[in-house]
Design a protein around this motif. Sequence first.
Motif, short mmCIF file in Angstrom:
data_model
loop_
_atom_site.label_atom_id
_atom_site.label_comp_id
_atom_site.label_asym_id
_atom_site.label_seq_id
_atom_site.Cartn_x
_atom_site.Cartn_y
_atom_site.Cartn_z
N SER A 141 -5.64 -5.96 -5.09
CA SER A 141 -4.90 -6.32 -6.29
C SER A 141 -3.69 -5.41 -6.45
N PHE A 142 -2.68 -5.92 -7.15
CA PHE A 142 -1.47 -5.15 -7.38
C PHE A 142 -1.79 -3.83 -8.06
N GLN A 143 -2.69 -3.89 -9.06
CA GLN A 143 -3.02 -2.67 -9.80
C GLN A 143 -3.59 -1.60 -8.89
N ALA A 144 -4.46 -2.00 -7.96
CA ALA A 144 -5.07 -1.04 -7.05
C ALA A 144 -4.03 -0.49 -6.07
N ALA A 186 -1.93 2.03 -7.93
CA ALA A 186 -2.66 3.27 -8.19
C ALA A 186 -2.71 4.11 -6.92
#
Lengths: 282, 133
Positions: A64-67, A70
């Motif tokens: 995912s983009f969020q991962a 991060a």
Amino acid sequence: MLANYLIGLREGLEAALVVTILVAYLVRTGRRSALRQVWTGLAIAVGVSLAAGAALTFGPRGLSFQAQEALGGTLSILAVGLVTWMIIWMSRTARFLKSELQGRLDGALAAGGAAVVLVTLLAVGREGLETALFLWAAAQSTGSGTDPLLGAALGLATAVALGWALYRGALKLNLAKFFAWTGLGLVVVAGGVLAYGVHDLQEAGVLPGIGSLAFDVSAAIPPDSWYGALLRGTLNFTAETTWLQAIAWLAYVLPMTWLLVRRLWPRQAPAPTRPQTEHVAA
Amino acid sequence: MRTRHLRALPALAAASLLLAGCVANTPDDGSISVTSSADACTLSATSAPSGTLTFSITNAGDQATEFYLLGADGHKVIGEAENIGPGLTRTLVVQVDPGDYVTACKPGMSGDGIRADFTVTGSGTAAGPTAAS
């Protein structure tokens, strides 16, 4: 093909720059034995990036983009920290070289040797996953007359070639100049990575001020031009720079430059009287 | 011994981060295809149920492009796919809560890009732990 070539060049430049300086430094200080650690770090970073990129592209699960953000943000902060350490390490060595305290020089080098793998790993790995995902996407593309993968690969090859040219040049400089220039080079690279990280955090809404630009020179330096790609690849220069980005860059680069100048250009400072005999390294 | 364990920590942290962030690749069902060209940004759907969204962005132009999913304010980046060279198709997987959003293609990688509204409706599926709103 040109656009894909420039992406490859941009993604590869920063890593090529840091690894080149590290290799040149080890060679100039007579530590060729530590080169194996550089190649180890390089091989691990490239291997892991390509494998992870392939798994995420062709496997059943993506990231995912969020991962990804991060991970990228964490690696950027670690990279800034390690390159800063490398700058201080190198400038210390430079001082010892000047005062010809060979024993202490060896001590400084031994302490740093273990971290050489880590610096290489992070310098290459920071953008490694994104570059690998880009490469695999280029490999998957059904080329319409042009060949995206060829362009991307040539771009990366050019980054490596530029690193090699820089390496040859760095070997010809005298030692004082070598330390001064490579030190300053690393300072602006690390400052750029920091500013880039700040921009990412602003995009994510963690830090404020994504909308307030210090300057926008995208008309004069288009990000898809070759000089835009070079500036972005080496200095992480973005044509649209926010105030917070600019402040973070200055807050890093100015004190670090001051530190370097103080350490490496102490021309008229009276040298403290030191005993001629060498200290036994503790 | 102790230092060896400590050294393994960053790797462990990265690994667990990656595992927590892994989401199913769903290229066929539910993925929204985006075509970015010099003057258009065409989406196969302008709304989707909340949860994990997959955008599959194809660059049909001759400049490198980027794709953004932005918050309703048009600034906050919910998700972004960079380095989409001409001829490439790249995937953006992002976990999204219900609400109003803006999509943008940025051929040439500068400026505000070609924007359009995008709506995410409630699906009863939580967007996931990393999608802090």
